[in-house]
Design a protein around this motif. Structure first.
Motif, PDB file in Angstrom:
ATOM      1  N   THR A   1       0.903  -0.982   0.093  1.00 24.82           N
ATOM      2  CA  THR A   1      -0.064   0.155   0.147  1.00 24.82           C
ATOM      3  C   THR A   1       0.773   1.371   0.038  1.00 24.82           C
ATOM      4  N   ASP A   2       2.152   1.180   0.239  1.00 28.96           N
ATOM      5  CA  ASP A   2       2.724   2.398   0.486  1.00 28.96           C
ATOM      6  C   ASP A   2       4.316   2.287   0.290  1.00 28.96           C
ATOM      7  N   LEU A   3       5.062   3.051  -0.595  1.00 25.78           N
ATOM      8  CA  LEU A   3       6.290   2.960  -0.950  1.00 25.78           C
ATOM      9  C   LEU A   3       7.202   2.999  -0.099  1.00 25.78           C
ATOM     10  N   ASP A   4       7.025   3.896   0.983  1.00 27.43           N
ATOM     11  CA  ASP A   4       7.858   3.914   2.233  1.00 27.43           C
ATOM     12  C   ASP A   4       8.058   2.537   3.110  1.00 27.43           C
ATOM     13  N   ALA A   5       6.783   1.977   3.212  1.00 26.80           N
ATOM     14  CA  ALA A   5       6.720   0.654   3.858  1.00 26.80           C
ATOM     15  C   ALA A   5       7.455  -0.109   3.248  1.00 26.80           C
ATOM     16  N   ALA A   6       7.212  -0.084   1.811  1.00 33.17           N
ATOM     17  CA  ALA A   6       7.651  -1.511   0.938  1.00 33.17           C
ATOM     18  C   ALA A   6       9.326  -1.168   0.981  1.00 33.17           C
ATOM     19  N   ALA A   7       9.841   0.119   1.047  1.00 30.91           N
ATOM     20  CA  ALA A   7      11.362   0.340   1.293  1.00 30.91           C
ATOM     21  C   ALA A   7      12.027  -0.212   2.364  1.00 30.91           C
ATOM     22  N   GLU A   8      11.074  -0.029   3.611  1.00 27.95           N
ATOM     23  CA  GLU A   8      11.634  -0.750   4.701  1.00 27.95           C
ATOM     24  C   GLU A   8      11.642  -2.031   4.701  1.00 27.95           C
ATOM     25  N   ALA A   9      10.665  -2.889   4.089  1.00 22.75           N
ATOM     26  CA  ALA A   9      10.631  -4.247   4.269  1.00 22.75           C
ATOM     27  C   ALA A   9      11.748  -4.816   3.168  1.00 22.75           C
ATOM     28  N   ILE A  10      12.007  -3.983   2.358  1.00 21.25           N
ATOM     29  CA  ILE A  10      13.142  -4.316   1.346  1.00 21.25           C
ATOM     30  C   ILE A  10      14.400  -4.263   2.017  1.00 21.25           C
TER      31      ILE A  10
ATOM     32  N   ALA B   1       6.142  -8.663  -8.967  1.00 20.70           N
ATOM     33  CA  ALA B   1       5.317  -7.954  -9.923  1.00 20.70           C
ATOM     34  C   ALA B   1       4.000  -8.049  -9.458  1.00 20.70           C
ATOM     35  N   GLU B   2       3.386  -8.912  -8.945  1.00 22.76           N
ATOM     36  CA  GLU B   2       2.222  -8.888  -8.062  1.00 22.76           C
ATOM     37  C   GLU B   2       2.031  -7.748  -7.115  1.00 22.76           C
ATOM     38  N   GLN B   3       3.173  -7.506  -6.250  1.00 22.98           N
ATOM     39  CA  GLN B   3       3.199  -6.574  -5.374  1.00 22.98           C
ATOM     40  C   GLN B   3       3.153  -5.217  -6.025  1.00 22.98           C
ATOM     41  N   LEU B   4       3.994  -4.984  -7.105  1.00 21.14           N
ATOM     42  CA  LEU B   4       3.981  -3.780  -7.981  1.00 21.14           C
ATOM     43  C   LEU B   4       2.541  -3.391  -8.407  1.00 21.14           C
ATOM     44  N   ALA B   5       2.121  -4.632  -8.786  1.00 22.45           N
ATOM     45  CA  ALA B   5       0.627  -4.155  -9.536  1.00 22.45           C
ATOM     46  C   ALA B   5      -0.178  -3.645  -8.551  1.00 22.45           C
ATOM     47  N   ALA B   6      -0.301  -4.500  -7.131  1.00 21.34           N
ATOM     48  CA  ALA B   6      -0.916  -4.155  -6.219  1.00 21.34           C
ATOM     49  C   ALA B   6      -0.826  -2.367  -5.712  1.00 21.34           C
ATOM     50  N   LEU B   7       0.326  -1.878  -6.063  1.00 17.92           N
ATOM     51  CA  LEU B   7       0.683  -0.790  -6.024  1.00 17.92           C
ATOM     52  C   LEU B   7      -0.040   0.285  -6.930  1.00 17.92           C
ATOM     53  N   GLY B   8      -0.297  -0.357  -8.068  1.00 14.91           N
ATOM     54  CA  GLY B   8      -1.203   0.485  -9.097  1.00 14.91           C
ATOM     55  C   GLY B   8      -0.184   0.830 -10.151  1.00 14.91           C
ATOM     56  N   LEU B   9       0.940   0.269 -10.316  1.00 13.82           N
ATOM     57  CA  LEU B   9       1.992   0.691 -11.377  1.00 13.82           C
ATOM     58  C   LEU B   9       1.755   0.119 -12.614  1.00 13.82           C
ATOM     59  N   ALA B  10       2.085   0.935 -13.484  1.00 17.20           N
ATOM     60  CA  ALA B  10       1.769   0.439 -14.884  1.00 17.20           C
ATOM     61  C   ALA B  10       3.111  -0.622 -15.369  1.00 17.20           C
ATOM     62  N   ASP B  11       2.922  -1.627 -16.109  1.00 11.17           N
ATOM     63  CA  ASP B  11       4.132  -2.449 -16.579  1.00 11.17           C
ATOM     64  C   ASP B  11       4.662  -3.253 -15.221  1.00 11.17           C
ATOM     65  N   PRO B  12       3.931  -3.665 -14.462  1.00 12.65           N
ATOM     66  CA  PRO B  12       4.624  -4.212 -13.007  1.00 12.65           C
ATOM     67  C   PRO B  12       5.623  -5.252 -13.436  1.00 12.65           C
ATOM     68  N   ARG B  13       5.644  -6.098 -14.467  1.00 18.43           N
ATOM     69  CA  ARG B  13       6.502  -7.129 -14.788  1.00 18.43           C
ATOM     70  C   ARG B  13       7.787  -6.704 -15.073  1.00 18.43           C
TER      71      ARG B  13
END
Length: 190
Positions: free
Chosen positions: A71-80, A127-139
């Motif tokens: 849901t959130d790029l900041d949280a994704a950055a923390e998890a990564i 890609a599924e995670q990035l698609a859930a963020l609504g990004l174009a061309d997640p693959r």
């Protein structure tokens, strides 16, 4: 866990400790603490053992991905950041073995095919995670992000050690990479 998984884990540790030349059925038996011949009972050939290692590595790496918030790029950055820290410390053997396999695959097409197929599973999960963020061309973005993060992890494990990968340094690097990969393509604005 099954005996096959235990042996694949022992093979991962063997590759990390001794490289590809050190990977023998007997060495895996010793690493697993099993009688000689145990590994060859489950994996008759070296290729069968390598296939099991590749599949196990993909399983272990993919298991980490669902923890990424979508849901959130900041949280994704923390998890990564956490995943990379784990990969560079307690998961170091796993990734070192994977890099050994990647280099070996340059000369062995059958190993390259196995690595490509297993890594596609990891790419799809991202890609599924990035698609859930609504990004174009997640693959495509998943492929790019994984390549960048893999380079960062490789540098942490095998690099010169010049990069600050402690806490905020790593977090800032991951944030910059994630921002770059998720930024809208300039070509799509036209």
């Amino acid at each position: 866990m099954t005996r096959r998984s235990d042996l694949a884990d022992a093979a991962i540790e063997t590759i990390a400790a001794a490289g590809m030349r050190g990977l023998t059925h007997r060495a895996v038996d010793r690493s697993a603490g099993l009688p000689e011949g145990s590994t060859s009972y489950y994996f008759r050939t070296r290729q069968a053992l390598l296939q099991a290692v590749v599949e196990r590595l993909a399983e272990l790496i993919t298991a980490e991905i669902p923890a990424l918030p979508v849901t959130d790029l900041d949280a994704a950055a923390e998890a990564i950041t956490t995943i990379i820290e784990i990969g560079a410390t307690t998961g170091r053997s796993r990734h070192l073995a994977r890099y050994e396999l990647i280099l070996e695959a340059v000369r062995r097409p059958e190993l390259r095919a196995a690595l490509t197929a297993s890594w596609a599973v990891v790419q799809e999960a991202v890609a599924e995670q990035l698609a859930a963020l609504g990004l174009a061309d997640p693959r495509r973005r998943a492929v790019d992000l994984l390549a960048l993060l893999d380079g960062l992890l490789f540098d942490a494990i095998a690099g010169t050690g010049d990069r600050d990968l402690a806490g905020t340094g790593l977090r800032a690097t991951v944030q910059a990479l994630l921002t770059a990969v998720t930024r809208p393509d300039p070509a799509s604005r036209a």
